[in-house]
Design an enzyme around this catalytic site. Structure first.
Site, short mmCIF file in Angstrom:
data_model
loop_
_atom_site.label_atom_id
_atom_site.label_comp_id
_atom_site.label_asym_id
_atom_site.label_seq_id
_atom_site.Cartn_x
_atom_site.Cartn_y
_atom_site.Cartn_z
N CYS A 83 -25.49 154.38 -48.28
CA CYS A 83 -25.26 152.96 -47.96
C CYS A 83 -26.18 152.01 -48.74
O CYS A 83 -25.91 150.81 -48.79
CB CYS A 83 -25.42 152.73 -46.46
SG CYS A 83 -24.28 153.70 -45.46
N HIS A 93 -26.74 145.22 -44.76
CA HIS A 93 -25.75 146.29 -44.79
C HIS A 93 -24.95 146.25 -43.49
O HIS A 93 -25.51 146.15 -42.40
CB HIS A 93 -26.45 147.64 -44.94
CG HIS A 93 -25.57 148.81 -44.65
ND1 HIS A 93 -24.32 148.97 -45.20
CD2 HIS A 93 -25.76 149.90 -43.84
CE1 HIS A 93 -23.78 150.10 -44.76
NE2 HIS A 93 -24.63 150.66 -43.93
N ASN A 132 -18.10 150.11 -41.52
CA ASN A 132 -19.17 150.48 -42.45
C ASN A 132 -18.55 151.08 -43.70
O ASN A 132 -17.99 152.17 -43.66
CB ASN A 132 -20.10 151.48 -41.77
CG ASN A 132 -21.27 151.91 -42.65
OD1 ASN A 132 -21.31 151.62 -43.84
ND2 ASN A 132 -22.23 152.60 -42.06
#
Length: 329
Positions: free
Chosen positions: A114, A256, A286
């Protein structure tokens, strides 16, 4: 003399197919209310059967090039951030180059889960520092849906597929958007808290063997939450302190997009008011390495980020990896 790094263009892409929480209720023991209250996610995009990471990256790259007013053959480097590449060999960056119809550029994949966009962006800054005339495509693309166990309600509800891209060059001191700085970090001792082990050299398969749970995303959510919030806040404070910037001078926070609770916790601990925090997790879930550039592109396109804004982008991912970037618009 200090090198100034300029973002010439941004672009993003999400697959056409949308999977809502109600859709997931039909295939796994969960509910729209459970997912929404715990994650903030209401839907996510999922690739078509014939769609791969390089296909999404190509679409995002085209938009970033158009936004920059550039042609693909002007590029000198392609840096692709992904943990879900088309293949082990060739790299997804090479596949993107092929789809763009160009040759000769340096192509490389970067894997930081990520945190992939900031890691790829920092890689681009390194090449630009060495070769200031370069024009670098940074593109992140994740097909996480193909690395999900759709019977595991703790993971399959969290992720979506998407790609984001930025064109980065050097520029004059007064040009914007300017990358002020990026700071990165990692702690491999915590890597087992978030894994996709199957298919790697430590967890390889023999012909005919059944793919097991290790092939899919496995995570220990509570432990990850704790480390994510602490490290995203800590590295953001370090980045601002390095440049003598007060947190009150941050105009927009784009973290994020992992989980709405993590986003809210980072904002609270950093004392950034809710109206300064950009989130699109409700619509995408996500998307790992694509999360930050997708959110950044939308924030700019919708006017959430305006000229003159100072934008802080903290991130956290498997590895564990984390980092923070600062952009002056």
């Amino acid at each position: 003399m200090k090198t100034n790094f300029i973002i010439r263009g941004l672009g993003m892409y999400a697959p056409e197919r949308v999977v809502t929480n109600v859709d997931l209720e039909k295939i796994v023991d969960t509910s729209d209310e459970w997912i929404t209250t715990r994650t903030g996610i209401r839907q996510r995009h999922v690739v078509a059967e014939d769609e791969a990471a390089s296909d999404m990256a190509y679409e995002a790259a085209k938009k970033a090039l158009a936004n920059a007013g550039m042609e693909a053959d002007e590029l000198t480097h392609i840096v692709c951030g992904t943990f879900t590449p088309d293949a082990i060999i060739p790299s997804t960056a090479c596949r993107v180059q092929e789809k763009l119809g160009i040759t000769g550029q340096m192509c490389i994949d970067v894997q930081a889960a990520c945190s992939g966009f900031l890691y790829a962006m920092q890689t681009a800054r390194g090449y630009l520092a060495l070769e200031p005339e370069s024009k670098v495509l940074v593109v992140t693309s994740e097909v996480i849906s193909r690395r999900l166990n759709w019977e595991d309600r703790t993971t399959c509800v969290l992720f979506g597929d998407a790609a984001g891209a930025a064109i980065i060059t050097t520029g004059e001191a007064d040009e914007t958007p300017r990358i002020v700085d990026v700071i990165l970090a990692a702690d491999g001792s915590l890597g087992d808290l978030l894994t996709v082990n199957g298919g790697g050299s430590a967890h390889s398969y023999k012909k005919g063997e059944t793919v097991g749970d290790e092939y899919f995303v496995q995570m220990q959510g509570r432990d990850i939450f704790k480390h994510a919030v602490r490290n995203m806040v800590g590295i953001s404070e370090k980045l601002l302190a390095k440049h003598g910037i007060d947190k009150n001078d941050v105009d927009v926070l784009i973290p994020h997009q992992a989980n709405l609770r993590i986003i809210d916790a980072v904002g609270r601990k950093f004392d950034i008011p809710e109206e300064k925090v950009f989130s699109n997790i409700d619509r995408y879930g996500n998307t790992s390495a694509a999360s930050v550039p997708v959110a950044l592109t939308e924030a700019v396109e919708t006017g959430f980020v305006k000229k003159g804004d100072l934008v802080l982008m903290p991130t956290f991912g498997g590895g564990f990896t984390w980092g923070a970037g600062l952009i002056q618009f």
